[in-house]
Design an enzyme around this catalytic site. Structure first.
Site: not given
Ligand code: IMP
Length: 473
Positions: A22, A51
Protein backbone atom coordinates in the site's frame (compact mmCIF):
# COMPACT_ATOMS: atom_id res chain seq x y z
CA UNK A 1 6.46 13.95 -14.82
CA UNK A 2 10.16 13.54 -15.38
CA UNK A 3 10.23 9.79 -14.89
CA UNK A 4 11.50 9.48 -18.47
CA UNK A 5 14.95 10.40 -17.14
CA UNK A 6 14.88 7.18 -15.15
CA UNK A 7 13.94 5.01 -18.11
CA UNK A 8 16.81 6.13 -20.32
CA UNK A 9 18.69 3.07 -21.65
CA UNK A 10 16.59 0.65 -19.58
CA UNK A 11 14.78 -2.41 -20.90
CA UNK A 12 13.35 -4.05 -17.78
CA UNK A 13 12.05 -2.03 -14.83
CA UNK A 14 10.47 -3.42 -11.67
CA UNK A 15 8.43 -1.55 -9.08
CA UNK A 16 8.29 -3.26 -5.69
CA UNK A 17 7.52 -2.09 -2.15
CA UNK A 18 10.10 -1.82 0.63
CA UNK A 19 7.49 -1.78 3.43
CA UNK A 20 4.17 -3.59 4.13
CA UNK A 21 2.43 -2.82 0.82
CA UNK A 22 0.00 0.00 0.00
CA UNK A 23 2.84 2.41 -0.68
CA UNK A 24 1.53 3.73 -4.00
CA UNK A 25 3.37 1.42 -6.40
CA UNK A 26 0.36 1.85 -8.71
CA UNK A 27 1.10 5.50 -9.48
CA UNK A 28 4.64 4.67 -10.60
CA UNK A 29 3.71 1.47 -12.47
CA UNK A 30 0.88 3.35 -14.15
CA UNK A 31 3.35 5.91 -15.45
CA UNK A 32 5.56 3.22 -16.99
CA UNK A 33 2.48 1.46 -18.46
CA UNK A 34 1.23 4.70 -20.02
CA UNK A 35 4.44 6.22 -21.35
CA UNK A 36 7.09 3.60 -21.64
CA UNK A 37 6.32 -0.13 -21.53
CA UNK A 38 5.62 -2.53 -24.39
CA UNK A 39 4.87 -5.23 -21.83
CA UNK A 40 3.30 -4.93 -18.35
CA UNK A 41 3.58 -7.99 -16.15
CA UNK A 42 2.73 -9.25 -12.68
CA UNK A 43 4.34 -12.23 -11.04
CA UNK A 44 3.17 -12.52 -7.43
CA UNK A 45 0.01 -12.71 -5.36
CA UNK A 46 -3.51 -12.50 -6.65
CA UNK A 47 -6.60 -10.49 -5.83
CA UNK A 48 -5.24 -9.59 -2.39
CA UNK A 49 -3.75 -6.60 -4.26
CA UNK A 50 -5.61 -3.83 -6.06
CA UNK A 51 -5.08 -0.73 -8.15
CA UNK A 52 -7.44 1.89 -9.48
CA UNK A 53 -7.26 3.22 -13.03
CA UNK A 54 -9.10 6.22 -14.37
CA UNK A 55 -9.66 6.28 -18.14
CA UNK A 56 -11.91 8.91 -19.74
CA UNK A 57 -13.14 9.87 -16.28
CA UNK A 58 -14.28 6.29 -15.45
CA UNK A 59 -12.70 4.69 -12.40
CA UNK A 60 -12.01 0.96 -12.53
CA UNK A 61 -10.45 -1.17 -9.83
CA UNK A 62 -8.39 -4.15 -10.94
CA UNK A 63 -7.06 -6.77 -8.56
CA UNK A 64 -5.36 -9.05 -11.07
CA UNK A 65 -4.79 -7.32 -14.38
CA UNK A 66 -1.63 -5.20 -14.66
CA UNK A 67 -1.82 -1.41 -15.14
CA UNK A 68 -1.12 -1.75 -18.86
CA UNK A 69 -4.44 -3.45 -19.58
CA UNK A 70 -6.06 -0.10 -20.33
CA UNK A 71 -3.45 0.40 -23.08
CA UNK A 72 -4.17 -2.88 -24.87
CA UNK A 73 -5.53 -1.08 -27.93
CA UNK A 74 -2.05 0.45 -28.40
CA UNK A 75 -0.61 -3.06 -28.50
CA UNK A 76 0.68 -3.14 -24.92
CA UNK A 77 1.05 -6.78 -23.85
CA UNK A 78 -0.19 -7.65 -20.36
CA UNK A 79 1.06 -10.76 -18.63
CA UNK A 80 -0.31 -12.58 -15.58
CA UNK A 81 2.80 -14.55 -14.68
CA UNK A 82 3.60 -18.03 -13.50
CA UNK A 83 4.03 -16.94 -9.87
CA UNK A 84 0.50 -15.65 -9.50
CA UNK A 85 -2.53 -17.28 -7.89
CA UNK A 86 -5.64 -16.62 -9.93
CA UNK A 87 -9.27 -16.52 -8.91
CA UNK A 88 -11.05 -17.27 -12.20
CA UNK A 89 -14.26 -15.55 -11.17
CA UNK A 90 -12.40 -12.33 -10.37
CA UNK A 91 -10.47 -12.50 -13.66
CA UNK A 92 -13.75 -13.04 -15.55
CA UNK A 93 -15.25 -10.07 -13.73
CA UNK A 94 -12.30 -7.86 -14.69
CA UNK A 95 -12.74 -8.87 -18.34
CA UNK A 96 -16.47 -8.03 -18.02
CA UNK A 97 -15.47 -4.58 -16.79
CA UNK A 98 -13.28 -4.10 -19.85
CA UNK A 99 -16.11 -5.29 -22.13
CA UNK A 100 -18.56 -2.89 -20.56
CA UNK A 101 -16.14 -0.03 -21.17
CA UNK A 102 -15.58 -1.17 -24.80
CA UNK A 103 -11.95 -1.79 -23.96
CA UNK A 104 -9.94 -4.51 -25.66
CA UNK A 105 -7.72 -7.18 -24.14
CA UNK A 106 -6.40 -8.86 -27.26
CA UNK A 107 -2.81 -8.85 -26.02
CA UNK A 108 -3.52 -10.41 -22.65
CA UNK A 109 -1.46 -13.47 -21.68
CA UNK A 110 -2.28 -15.69 -18.72
CA UNK A 111 0.38 -18.14 -17.62
CA UNK A 112 -0.51 -21.81 -17.97
CA UNK A 113 1.68 -22.29 -14.90
CA UNK A 114 -0.15 -19.91 -12.56
CA UNK A 115 -2.12 -21.59 -9.78
CA UNK A 116 -5.89 -21.46 -9.41
CA UNK A 117 -7.61 -20.24 -6.24
CA UNK A 118 -10.49 -22.61 -5.51
CA UNK A 119 -13.63 -21.84 -3.51
CA UNK A 120 -12.44 -23.96 -0.59
CA UNK A 121 -9.17 -21.99 -0.40
CA UNK A 122 -11.29 -18.95 0.33
CA UNK A 123 -13.41 -20.74 2.94
CA UNK A 124 -10.31 -22.04 4.71
CA UNK A 125 -8.61 -18.63 4.62
CA UNK A 126 -11.67 -16.92 6.05
CA UNK A 127 -12.10 -19.50 8.77
CA UNK A 128 -8.47 -19.46 9.89
CA UNK A 129 -6.77 -16.24 8.96
CA UNK A 130 -9.01 -13.38 8.08
CA UNK A 131 -9.67 -12.14 11.60
CA UNK A 132 -6.67 -10.92 13.56
CA UNK A 133 -8.46 -12.12 16.66
CA UNK A 134 -8.04 -15.77 17.73
CA UNK A 135 -4.53 -16.05 16.33
CA UNK A 136 -5.36 -15.27 12.68
CA UNK A 137 -2.81 -13.20 10.80
CA UNK A 138 -5.48 -10.91 9.35
CA UNK A 139 -5.27 -12.24 5.79
CA UNK A 140 -7.39 -10.61 3.12
CA UNK A 141 -9.61 -13.70 3.01
CA UNK A 142 -9.09 -14.20 -0.71
CA UNK A 143 -7.70 -17.73 -0.41
CA UNK A 144 -4.14 -16.64 -1.20
CA UNK A 145 -2.36 -18.54 1.60
CA UNK A 146 -4.20 -21.89 1.18
CA UNK A 147 -3.67 -21.75 -2.61
CA UNK A 148 0.09 -21.20 -2.22
CA UNK A 149 0.06 -23.96 0.41
CA UNK A 150 -1.31 -26.37 -2.18
CA UNK A 151 1.31 -25.17 -4.65
CA UNK A 152 4.16 -25.94 -2.26
CA UNK A 153 2.41 -29.16 -1.16
CA UNK A 154 2.47 -30.28 -4.84
CA UNK A 155 -1.26 -30.72 -4.99
CA UNK A 156 -2.12 -27.34 -6.54
CA UNK A 157 -4.25 -26.88 -9.64
CA UNK A 158 -2.54 -24.94 -12.38
CA UNK A 159 -4.29 -23.02 -15.11
CA UNK A 160 -3.30 -25.69 -17.63
CA UNK A 161 -5.07 -28.40 -15.59
CA UNK A 162 -8.45 -26.81 -16.13
CA UNK A 163 -9.12 -28.25 -19.57
CA UNK A 164 -8.85 -31.97 -18.94
CA UNK A 165 -11.89 -33.04 -16.94
CA UNK A 166 -10.44 -36.33 -15.66
CA UNK A 167 -7.16 -34.79 -14.61
CA UNK A 168 -8.98 -31.91 -12.94
CA UNK A 169 -11.21 -34.40 -11.10
CA UNK A 170 -8.22 -36.36 -9.77
CA UNK A 171 -6.37 -33.23 -8.70
CA UNK A 172 -9.38 -31.69 -7.01
CA UNK A 173 -9.99 -34.88 -5.04
CA UNK A 174 -6.37 -34.84 -3.87
CA UNK A 175 -6.54 -31.26 -2.66
CA UNK A 176 -10.02 -31.55 -1.15
CA UNK A 177 -9.08 -34.75 0.69
CA UNK A 178 -6.03 -33.01 2.07
CA UNK A 179 -8.18 -30.19 3.39
CA UNK A 180 -10.97 -32.58 4.45
CA UNK A 181 -13.31 -30.35 2.50
CA UNK A 182 -16.75 -31.73 1.75
CA UNK A 183 -19.05 -28.71 1.42
CA UNK A 184 -19.10 -28.67 -2.38
CA UNK A 185 -19.15 -31.96 -4.38
CA UNK A 186 -16.26 -32.31 -6.87
CA UNK A 187 -18.60 -32.44 -9.87
CA UNK A 188 -20.18 -29.16 -8.84
CA UNK A 189 -16.74 -27.64 -8.43
CA UNK A 190 -15.83 -28.71 -11.96
CA UNK A 191 -19.10 -27.34 -13.36
CA UNK A 192 -18.30 -24.04 -11.67
CA UNK A 193 -14.69 -23.87 -12.89
CA UNK A 194 -15.01 -24.97 -16.52
CA UNK A 195 -17.07 -22.10 -17.97
CA UNK A 196 -14.87 -19.59 -16.14
CA UNK A 197 -11.80 -21.31 -17.58
CA UNK A 198 -13.26 -21.37 -21.11
CA UNK A 199 -13.51 -17.60 -21.11
CA UNK A 200 -9.78 -17.16 -20.50
CA UNK A 201 -8.69 -20.07 -22.71
CA UNK A 202 -7.72 -17.87 -25.71
CA UNK A 203 -5.23 -15.99 -23.52
CA UNK A 204 -3.41 -18.92 -21.95
CA UNK A 205 0.26 -19.12 -22.91
CA UNK A 206 3.58 -20.51 -21.85
CA UNK A 207 4.37 -17.03 -20.57
CA UNK A 208 7.84 -17.97 -19.33
CA UNK A 209 8.94 -18.68 -22.90
CA UNK A 210 6.96 -15.70 -24.18
CA UNK A 211 8.78 -13.41 -21.73
CA UNK A 212 12.15 -14.75 -22.83
CA UNK A 213 11.20 -14.02 -26.47
CA UNK A 214 10.01 -10.52 -25.56
CA UNK A 215 13.32 -9.85 -23.81
CA UNK A 216 15.26 -11.09 -26.86
CA UNK A 217 13.15 -8.86 -29.10
CA UNK A 218 14.25 -5.88 -27.01
CA UNK A 219 10.74 -5.06 -25.76
CA UNK A 220 10.52 -2.67 -22.83
CA UNK A 221 9.12 -4.57 -19.87
CA UNK A 222 7.57 -3.29 -16.67
CA UNK A 223 7.15 -5.70 -13.77
CA UNK A 224 4.56 -4.70 -11.18
CA UNK A 225 5.20 -5.97 -7.68
CA UNK A 226 2.43 -6.72 -5.20
CA UNK A 227 2.32 -6.35 -1.37
CA UNK A 228 5.73 -5.50 0.12
CA UNK A 229 9.11 -6.78 1.25
CA UNK A 230 8.07 -6.92 4.92
CA UNK A 231 5.16 -9.18 3.89
CA UNK A 232 7.32 -11.49 1.78
CA UNK A 233 7.24 -15.18 2.71
CA UNK A 234 11.04 -15.07 2.29
CA UNK A 235 11.96 -11.73 3.89
CA UNK A 236 8.93 -10.53 5.85
CA UNK A 237 7.90 -10.84 9.49
CA UNK A 238 7.03 -14.55 9.25
CA UNK A 239 4.43 -15.92 9.96
CA UNK A 240 2.70 -12.54 9.54
CA UNK A 241 3.32 -12.53 5.80
CA UNK A 242 1.61 -13.32 2.53
CA UNK A 243 2.17 -16.51 0.51
CA UNK A 244 4.58 -15.15 -2.10
CA UNK A 245 8.03 -13.58 -2.17
CA UNK A 246 7.20 -9.93 -2.82
CA UNK A 247 10.86 -8.92 -3.08
CA UNK A 248 12.44 -8.22 -6.44
CA UNK A 249 13.52 -11.87 -6.56
CA UNK A 250 10.03 -13.37 -6.30
CA UNK A 251 8.58 -10.65 -8.49
CA UNK A 252 11.07 -11.43 -11.28
CA UNK A 253 10.80 -15.21 -10.86
CA UNK A 254 7.03 -14.86 -11.01
CA UNK A 255 7.22 -13.58 -14.57
CA UNK A 256 9.86 -16.10 -15.63
CA UNK A 257 12.90 -13.83 -15.32
CA UNK A 258 15.92 -13.50 -13.09
CA UNK A 259 16.21 -10.47 -10.81
CA UNK A 260 19.61 -9.95 -12.48
CA UNK A 261 17.82 -9.18 -15.75
CA UNK A 262 16.21 -6.10 -14.18
CA UNK A 263 17.90 -2.84 -15.19
CA UNK A 264 16.14 -0.68 -12.62
CA UNK A 265 14.31 -1.83 -9.50
CA UNK A 266 12.43 0.89 -7.65
CA UNK A 267 11.60 0.10 -4.03
CA UNK A 268 8.65 2.22 -2.95
CA UNK A 269 8.56 3.65 0.58
CA UNK A 270 5.69 5.61 2.05
CA UNK A 271 7.29 8.60 3.84
CA UNK A 272 7.62 9.84 6.57
CA UNK A 273 4.86 7.64 7.90
CA UNK A 274 4.10 4.03 7.01
CA UNK A 275 1.25 1.56 7.34
CA UNK A 276 0.55 -2.10 7.92
CA UNK A 277 -2.68 -4.04 7.39
CA UNK A 278 -3.43 -7.18 9.36
CA UNK A 279 -1.66 -8.69 12.34
CA UNK A 280 2.05 -8.82 13.11
CA UNK A 281 4.79 -6.71 14.67
CA UNK A 282 5.06 -3.04 13.78
CA UNK A 283 7.77 -1.46 15.98
CA UNK A 284 7.07 2.15 14.99
CA UNK A 285 3.27 1.98 15.28
CA UNK A 286 2.03 5.27 16.73
CA UNK A 287 0.19 4.40 19.93
CA UNK A 288 1.79 0.93 20.17
CA UNK A 289 -0.28 -1.92 21.54
CA UNK A 290 -3.29 0.31 22.16
CA UNK A 291 -3.39 1.31 18.50
CA UNK A 292 -2.88 -2.29 17.35
CA UNK A 293 -5.84 -3.45 19.44
CA UNK A 294 -7.93 -0.54 18.21
CA UNK A 295 -7.29 -1.57 14.55
CA UNK A 296 -8.04 -5.22 15.33
CA UNK A 297 -11.61 -4.06 15.83
CA UNK A 298 -12.55 -3.94 12.19
CA UNK A 299 -15.64 -1.87 12.96
CA UNK A 300 -13.26 1.09 13.04
CA UNK A 301 -13.83 1.76 9.36
CA UNK A 302 -13.59 5.21 7.81
CA UNK A 303 -17.25 6.16 8.34
CA UNK A 304 -17.09 5.23 12.01
CA UNK A 305 -13.88 7.23 12.56
CA UNK A 306 -15.43 10.28 10.88
CA UNK A 307 -18.62 10.04 12.95
CA UNK A 308 -16.76 9.39 16.23
CA UNK A 309 -14.60 12.47 15.65
CA UNK A 310 -17.43 14.70 14.35
CA UNK A 311 -15.82 15.28 10.98
CA UNK A 312 -18.33 16.17 8.24
CA UNK A 313 -18.55 13.91 5.19
CA UNK A 314 -20.77 13.10 2.23
CA UNK A 315 -21.67 9.69 0.89
CA UNK A 316 -22.02 9.46 -2.90
CA UNK A 317 -22.81 6.06 -4.44
CA UNK A 318 -21.44 4.42 -1.32
CA UNK A 319 -18.19 6.38 -1.59
CA UNK A 320 -17.27 8.64 1.30
CA UNK A 321 -15.95 12.14 0.61
CA UNK A 322 -14.43 14.40 3.27
CA UNK A 323 -11.88 17.17 3.54
CA UNK A 324 -8.47 15.64 4.33
CA UNK A 325 -7.38 19.07 5.57
CA UNK A 326 -10.27 19.45 7.98
CA UNK A 327 -9.11 21.46 11.01
CA UNK A 328 -10.12 18.72 13.44
CA UNK A 329 -8.02 16.15 11.53
CA UNK A 330 -4.96 18.43 11.66
CA UNK A 331 -5.54 18.96 15.40
CA UNK A 332 -5.78 15.21 15.95
CA UNK A 333 -2.47 14.70 14.14
CA UNK A 334 -0.81 17.07 16.61
CA UNK A 335 -2.44 15.54 19.70
CA UNK A 336 -0.37 14.47 22.71
CA UNK A 337 -2.39 11.27 22.82
CA UNK A 338 -0.79 8.82 20.40
CA UNK A 339 -3.99 6.93 19.57
CA UNK A 340 -5.66 10.20 18.59
CA UNK A 341 -2.57 11.10 16.57
CA UNK A 342 -2.76 7.69 14.87
CA UNK A 343 -6.42 8.13 13.89
CA UNK A 344 -5.73 11.69 12.71
CA UNK A 345 -2.92 10.55 10.44
CA UNK A 346 -5.06 7.69 9.06
CA UNK A 347 -7.83 10.17 8.24
CA UNK A 348 -5.41 12.72 6.79
CA UNK A 349 -3.76 10.14 4.51
CA UNK A 350 -7.00 8.17 3.91
CA UNK A 351 -5.41 4.90 4.94
CA UNK A 352 -8.16 2.31 4.67
CA UNK A 353 -7.69 -1.04 2.88
CA UNK A 354 -8.45 -0.81 -0.86
CA UNK A 355 -9.39 -4.48 -0.97
CA UNK A 356 -10.96 -4.93 2.46
CA UNK A 357 -11.85 -1.40 3.70
CA UNK A 358 -10.03 -2.15 6.96
CA UNK A 359 -8.31 0.64 8.92
CA UNK A 360 -4.60 0.48 8.16
CA UNK A 361 -2.27 0.60 11.14
CA UNK A 362 -0.14 3.76 11.12
CA UNK A 363 3.43 4.40 12.31
CA UNK A 364 6.58 6.41 11.57
CA UNK A 365 8.96 5.36 8.83
CA UNK A 366 11.23 2.59 9.98
CA UNK A 367 14.67 3.07 8.45
CA UNK A 368 15.94 -0.14 10.07
CA UNK A 369 13.54 -2.33 8.07
CA UNK A 370 13.99 -0.10 4.98
CA UNK A 371 17.76 -0.69 5.19
CA UNK A 372 17.08 -4.45 5.24
CA UNK A 373 14.82 -4.07 2.17
CA UNK A 374 17.47 -2.06 0.33
CA UNK A 375 19.86 -4.96 0.93
CA UNK A 376 17.44 -7.18 -0.99
CA UNK A 377 15.77 -4.93 -3.57
CA UNK A 378 18.71 -2.65 -4.25
CA UNK A 379 19.39 1.03 -3.52
CA UNK A 380 16.88 2.87 -5.73
CA UNK A 381 13.87 4.15 -3.87
CA UNK A 382 10.72 6.14 -4.46
CA UNK A 383 9.20 8.08 -1.56
CA UNK A 384 5.44 8.56 -1.69
CA UNK A 385 2.71 10.51 0.11
CA UNK A 386 5.13 13.04 1.64
CA UNK A 387 2.35 15.65 1.26
CA UNK A 388 0.30 13.88 3.95
CA UNK A 389 2.49 15.39 6.68
CA UNK A 390 2.13 18.96 5.39
CA UNK A 391 1.01 21.24 8.22
CA UNK A 392 1.63 18.58 10.87
CA UNK A 393 3.53 19.73 13.93
CA UNK A 394 6.60 17.67 12.94
CA UNK A 395 7.58 14.07 12.27
CA UNK A 396 9.97 11.33 13.33
CA UNK A 397 12.01 8.62 11.64
CA UNK A 398 13.21 5.50 13.43
CA UNK A 399 16.95 4.87 12.95
CA UNK A 400 17.64 2.11 15.44
CA UNK A 401 16.17 -0.60 17.59
CA UNK A 402 17.71 -0.43 21.08
CA UNK A 403 20.83 1.19 19.64
CA UNK A 404 21.43 -1.30 16.81
CA UNK A 405 20.72 -1.09 13.09
CA UNK A 406 19.95 -4.81 12.78
CA UNK A 407 16.57 -5.90 11.49
CA UNK A 408 15.43 -9.36 12.50
CA UNK A 409 12.39 -11.03 10.97
CA UNK A 410 11.52 -12.62 14.32
CA UNK A 411 8.13 -11.22 15.42
CA UNK A 412 8.84 -11.92 19.10
CA UNK A 413 12.03 -9.86 18.87
CA UNK A 414 10.34 -7.08 16.88
CA UNK A 415 7.58 -6.82 19.47
CA UNK A 416 10.14 -6.16 22.20
CA UNK A 417 12.43 -3.60 20.53
CA UNK A 418 12.35 0.07 21.44
CA UNK A 419 12.74 2.22 18.32
CA UNK A 420 15.16 5.14 18.51
CA UNK A 421 13.78 8.20 16.74
CA UNK A 422 15.18 11.39 15.26
CA UNK A 423 12.71 14.31 15.26
CA UNK A 424 12.24 16.71 12.38
CA UNK A 425 10.39 20.02 12.25
CA UNK A 426 7.11 20.75 10.51
CA UNK A 427 6.71 21.69 6.88
CA UNK A 428 4.07 23.68 5.02
CA UNK A 429 2.34 22.94 1.74
CA UNK A 430 4.91 21.68 -0.73
CA UNK A 431 3.32 23.32 -3.78
CA UNK A 432 4.98 22.75 -7.11
CA UNK A 433 8.63 21.80 -6.95
CA UNK A 434 11.03 21.07 -9.78
CA UNK A 435 14.17 20.42 -7.84
CA UNK A 436 15.03 18.36 -4.78
CA UNK A 437 16.47 21.50 -3.18
CA UNK A 438 13.05 23.14 -3.41
CA UNK A 439 11.57 20.64 -0.96
CA UNK A 440 10.99 21.96 2.59
CA UNK A 441 14.21 21.93 4.63
CA UNK A 442 13.11 19.46 7.31
CA UNK A 443 11.91 16.97 4.70
CA UNK A 444 15.11 17.32 2.69
CA UNK A 445 17.32 16.90 5.76
CA UNK A 446 15.41 13.80 6.79
CA UNK A 447 15.74 12.30 3.30
CA UNK A 448 19.51 12.86 3.36
CA UNK A 449 19.68 11.09 6.76
CA UNK A 450 17.42 8.29 5.50
CA UNK A 451 19.64 7.67 2.46
CA UNK A 452 22.82 7.64 4.53
CA UNK A 453 21.31 5.20 6.99
CA UNK A 454 19.71 2.80 4.49
CA UNK A 455 22.55 3.01 1.94
CA UNK A 456 19.74 3.74 -0.50
CA UNK A 457 19.29 6.39 -3.11
CA UNK A 458 16.00 8.31 -3.33
CA UNK A 459 15.34 8.67 -7.05
CA UNK A 460 11.74 9.93 -6.92
CA UNK A 461 9.63 11.87 -4.42
CA UNK A 462 5.87 11.74 -4.97
CA UNK A 463 4.00 14.53 -3.19
CA UNK A 464 0.42 14.09 -4.41
CA UNK A 465 -1.91 11.72 -6.23
CA UNK A 466 -1.67 13.68 -9.49
CA UNK A 467 0.86 12.54 -12.03
CA UNK A 468 2.58 15.93 -11.99
CA UNK A 469 3.20 15.90 -8.26
CA UNK A 470 6.34 13.85 -8.76
CA UNK A 471 9.93 14.95 -8.41
CA UNK A 472 12.76 13.03 -10.04
CA UNK A 473 16.33 13.43 -8.87
P1 IMP B 1 -2.95 -12.65 2.36
O1 IMP B 1 -2.05 -12.10 1.31
O2 IMP B 1 -4.40 -12.39 2.09
O3 IMP B 1 -2.65 -14.08 2.69
O4 IMP B 1 -2.65 -11.83 3.72
C1 IMP B 1 -1.44 -12.00 4.46
C2 IMP B 1 -1.01 -10.68 5.10
O5 IMP B 1 -0.63 -9.77 4.07
C3 IMP B 1 -2.11 -9.99 5.88
O6 IMP B 1 -1.54 -9.32 6.99
C4 IMP B 1 -2.67 -8.97 4.91
O7 IMP B 1 -3.26 -7.87 5.54
C5 IMP B 1 -1.41 -8.57 4.16
N1 IMP B 1 -1.68 -8.13 2.80
C6 IMP B 1 -2.01 -8.89 1.72
N2 IMP B 1 -2.17 -8.13 0.63
C7 IMP B 1 -1.91 -6.87 1.00
C8 IMP B 1 -1.87 -5.63 0.29
O8 IMP B 1 -2.10 -5.53 -0.93
N3 IMP B 1 -1.54 -4.55 1.02
C9 IMP B 1 -1.24 -4.61 2.34
N4 IMP B 1 -1.26 -5.74 3.04
C10 IMP B 1 -1.58 -6.86 2.37
Amino acid sequence: MGLEELTFGKQIIAVVCNQFGDTGKGKISDYFATYWADVCSRGTGGNNAGHTTVVNGVKRVFHLLPCGIVHDSRGVINVLGNGMVINLEVLNHELDQLDSGNMTYNNLMVSEDAHVILPFHIDIDKALNQSQLNGGIGATGRGIGPCYEDKIGRRGIMIRDLFDRDKLFRKLIKSMNHHEYENIPVDDMISYLMPLADRIRPFIRNTINEMHDLVRQGKKISIEGAQGNNLSIEFGTYPYVTGSDCSVNGTAAGVGLSARAIDLCLGVVKYPFMTRVGGGPFPTEIGGKRAEEYCQDESHVLERELIDNQIPFEKLNGKIKYDYNNKKILEMMGSNDELTQNIGLRLRANEYGATTGRPRRVGWVDAVSARFAVGINGPDMVLTKVDCLESASGFKICYDYDGTNVFSRDPDHLRKVTPGYRDYGCYDKIGEVNDFNDLPTSLRTSIDDFERFTHGHVRVVSYGAERDATLVR
